[in-house]
Design a protein around this motif. Structure first.
Motif, mmCIF file in Angstrom:
data_model
loop_
_atom_site.group_PDB
_atom_site.id
_atom_site.type_symbol
_atom_site.label_atom_id
_atom_site.label_comp_id
_atom_site.label_asym_id
_atom_site.label_seq_id
_atom_site.Cartn_x
_atom_site.Cartn_y
_atom_site.Cartn_z
ATOM 1 N N THR A 245 0.806 -1.218 0.000
ATOM 2 C CA THR A 245 0.000 0.000 0.000
ATOM 3 C C THR A 245 0.842 1.272 0.000
ATOM 4 O OG1 THR A 245 -0.262 -0.169 2.408
ATOM 5 C CG2 THR A 245 -2.015 -1.098 1.038
ATOM 6 N N LYS A 246 2.040 1.237 0.578
ATOM 7 C CA LYS A 246 2.906 2.425 0.573
ATOM 8 C C LYS A 246 3.317 2.799 -0.848
ATOM 9 C CE LYS A 246 4.807 1.911 5.181
ATOM 10 N NZ LYS A 246 6.008 1.701 5.998
ATOM 11 N N LEU A 247 3.261 1.850 -1.770
ATOM 12 C CA LEU A 247 3.557 2.124 -3.183
ATOM 13 C C LEU A 247 2.283 2.279 -4.009
ATOM 14 C CD1 LEU A 247 6.425 -0.481 -3.739
ATOM 15 C CD2 LEU A 247 6.657 1.964 -3.283
ATOM 16 N N ALA A 248 1.292 1.441 -3.736
ATOM 17 C CA ALA A 248 0.077 1.407 -4.557
ATOM 18 C C ALA A 248 -0.810 2.636 -4.376
ATOM 19 C CB ALA A 248 -0.714 0.144 -4.266
ATOM 20 N N PHE A 249 -0.979 3.100 -3.147
ATOM 21 C CA PHE A 249 -1.878 4.231 -2.924
ATOM 22 C C PHE A 249 -1.354 5.529 -3.550
ATOM 23 C CE2 PHE A 249 -4.294 2.317 0.956
ATOM 24 C CZ PHE A 249 -4.856 1.370 0.123
ATOM 25 N N PRO A 250 -0.065 5.827 -3.449
ATOM 26 C CA PRO A 250 0.434 6.998 -4.176
ATOM 27 C C PRO A 250 0.286 6.858 -5.688
ATOM 28 C CG PRO A 250 1.965 6.430 -2.435
ATOM 29 C CD PRO A 250 0.960 5.307 -2.519
ATOM 30 N N GLU A 251 0.398 5.648 -6.198
ATOM 31 C CA GLU A 251 0.183 5.432 -7.632
ATOM 32 C C GLU A 251 -1.265 5.709 -8.003
ATOM 33 O OE1 GLU A 251 2.068 3.945 -10.839
ATOM 34 O OE2 GLU A 251 2.759 5.651 -9.660
ATOM 35 N N ALA A 252 -2.191 5.250 -7.169
ATOM 36 C CA ALA A 252 -3.609 5.539 -7.422
ATOM 37 C C ALA A 252 -3.847 7.039 -7.422
ATOM 38 C CB ALA A 252 -4.481 4.856 -6.376
ATOM 39 N N ALA A 253 -3.264 7.741 -6.479
ATOM 40 C CA ALA A 253 -3.412 9.200 -6.425
ATOM 41 C C ALA A 253 -2.813 9.857 -7.659
ATOM 42 C CB ALA A 253 -2.752 9.753 -5.161
ATOM 43 N N ARG A 254 -1.702 9.342 -8.137
ATOM 44 C CA ARG A 254 -1.031 9.920 -9.310
ATOM 45 C C ARG A 254 -1.904 9.848 -10.561
ATOM 46 N NH1 ARG A 254 1.377 8.101 -13.670
ATOM 47 N NH2 ARG A 254 1.292 5.920 -13.044
ATOM 48 N N VAL A 255 -2.607 8.740 -10.759
ATOM 49 C CA VAL A 255 -3.386 8.576 -11.996
ATOM 50 C C VAL A 255 -4.771 9.212 -11.910
ATOM 51 C CG1 VAL A 255 -2.115 6.509 -12.670
ATOM 52 C CG2 VAL A 255 -4.297 6.265 -11.448
ATOM 53 N N LEU A 256 -5.147 9.715 -10.733
ATOM 54 C CA LEU A 256 -6.444 10.374 -10.592
ATOM 55 C C LEU A 256 -6.360 11.854 -10.958
ATOM 56 C CD1 LEU A 256 -7.685 8.834 -7.246
ATOM 57 C CD2 LEU A 256 -8.627 8.420 -9.525
ATOM 58 N N THR A 257 -7.445 12.355 -11.536
ATOM 59 C CA THR A 257 -7.554 13.782 -11.809
ATOM 60 C C THR A 257 -7.577 14.533 -10.478
ATOM 61 O OG1 THR A 257 -9.964 13.599 -11.850
ATOM 62 C CG2 THR A 257 -8.823 13.444 -13.984
ATOM 63 N N PRO A 258 -7.372 15.857 -10.484
ATOM 64 C CA PRO A 258 -7.339 16.604 -9.218
ATOM 65 C C PRO A 258 -8.562 16.379 -8.318
ATOM 66 C CG PRO A 258 -6.481 17.968 -10.960
ATOM 67 C CD PRO A 258 -7.003 16.707 -11.623
ATOM 68 N N ASN A 259 -9.733 16.211 -8.883
ATOM 69 C CA ASN A 259 -10.934 15.946 -8.086
ATOM 70 C C ASN A 259 -11.324 14.478 -8.105
ATOM 71 O OD1 ASN A 259 -11.388 18.630 -7.203
ATOM 72 N ND2 ASN A 259 -12.179 19.126 -9.228
ATOM 73 N N GLY A 260 -10.407 13.616 -8.537
ATOM 74 C CA GLY A 260 -10.687 12.189 -8.644
ATOM 75 C C GLY A 260 -10.890 11.532 -7.285
ATOM 76 N N ARG A 261 -11.532 10.400 -7.315
ATOM 77 C CA ARG A 261 -11.854 9.665 -6.087
ATOM 78 C C ARG A 261 -11.309 8.243 -6.163
ATOM 79 N NH1 ARG A 261 -14.635 12.799 -2.207
ATOM 80 N NH2 ARG A 261 -15.504 14.528 -3.357
ATOM 81 N N PHE A 262 -10.944 7.717 -4.995
ATOM 82 C CA PHE A 262 -10.493 6.343 -4.860
ATOM 83 C C PHE A 262 -11.419 5.650 -3.872
ATOM 84 C CE2 PHE A 262 -8.164 3.150 -2.410
ATOM 85 C CZ PHE A 262 -7.732 2.310 -3.427
ATOM 86 N N GLY A 263 -11.846 4.467 -4.210
ATOM 87 C CA GLY A 263 -12.674 3.669 -3.306
ATOM 88 C C GLY A 263 -12.153 2.248 -3.243
ATOM 89 N N ALA A 264 -12.396 1.600 -2.119
ATOM 90 C CA ALA A 264 -11.957 0.214 -1.946
ATOM 91 C C ALA A 264 -12.868 -0.503 -0.973
ATOM 92 C CB ALA A 264 -10.517 0.168 -1.446
ATOM 93 N N VAL A 265 -13.037 -1.789 -1.211
ATOM 94 C CA VAL A 265 -13.693 -2.690 -0.279
ATOM 95 C C VAL A 265 -12.681 -3.799 -0.020
ATOM 96 C CG1 VAL A 265 -15.558 -4.342 0.042
ATOM 97 C CG2 VAL A 265 -16.011 -2.168 -1.086
ATOM 98 N N GLU A 266 -12.365 -4.013 1.229
ATOM 99 C CA GLU A 266 -11.346 -5.009 1.573
ATOM 100 C C GLU A 266 -11.871 -5.894 2.698
ATOM 101 O OE1 GLU A 266 -8.711 -7.448 1.544
ATOM 102 O OE2 GLU A 266 -8.285 -5.840 0.145
ATOM 103 N N PRO A 267 -12.140 -7.171 2.403
ATOM 104 C CA PRO A 267 -12.669 -8.060 3.444
ATOM 105 C C PRO A 267 -11.606 -8.588 4.405
ATOM 106 C CG PRO A 267 -12.454 -9.255 1.401
ATOM 107 C CD PRO A 267 -12.104 -7.821 1.101
ATOM 108 N N TRP A 268 -10.342 -8.386 4.067
ATOM 109 C CA TRP A 268 -9.245 -8.880 4.894
ATOM 110 C C TRP A 268 -8.546 -7.726 5.588
ATOM 111 C CZ3 TRP A 268 -9.711 -13.918 5.110
ATOM 112 C CH2 TRP A 268 -10.251 -14.585 4.025
ATOM 113 N N ARG A 269 -7.974 -7.998 6.737
ATOM 114 C CA ARG A 269 -7.187 -6.981 7.419
ATOM 115 C C ARG A 269 -5.903 -6.789 6.624
ATOM 116 N NH1 ARG A 269 -5.243 -6.964 13.701
ATOM 117 N NH2 ARG A 269 -4.181 -4.959 13.565
ATOM 118 N N ALA A 270 -5.710 -5.578 6.146
ATOM 119 C CA ALA A 270 -4.569 -5.326 5.263
ATOM 120 C C ALA A 270 -3.728 -4.162 5.779
ATOM 121 C CB ALA A 270 -5.048 -5.007 3.850
#
Length: 86
Positions: free
Chosen positions: A61-86
């Motif tokens: 997540t320390k690598l993936a979440f910044p990547e998600a933020a990078r590819v989003l537009t300035p007002n873009g949104r990120f959502g996730a559903v995670e059934p496991w403790r991560a």
């Protein structure tokens, strides 16, 4: 949506997603890429929304979440559903 993108390292998942999209009549709007969240193969600010469904526990997540933020537009949104403790 005008289009949807699937990023997965699993080629069988890509094949299944394409089949389901075709069966639902939206095959021309689904684009699939083999890849991982830590190194998204897209230009910056390419998407309005990113969704991760039950796969965050597979990510560094320390690598993936910044990547998600990078590819989003300035007002873009990120959502996730995670059934496991991560």
């Amino acid at each position: 949506a005008r289009e949807a993108w699937l990023v997965t390292p699993v080629t069988g998942e890509i094949a299944l997603a394409r089949k389901i999209a075709q069966d639902c009549g939206v095959g021309d709007r689904l684009f699939c890429v083999a890849g991982v969240a830590e190194e998204l193969p897209f230009v910056s600010e390419a998407f309005d929304f990113a969704w991760a469904s039950g796969c965050v526990h597979h990510m560094i997540t320390k690598l993936a979440f910044p990547e998600a933020a990078r590819v989003l537009t300035p007002n873009g949104r990120f959502g996730a559903v995670e059934p496991w403790r991560a």
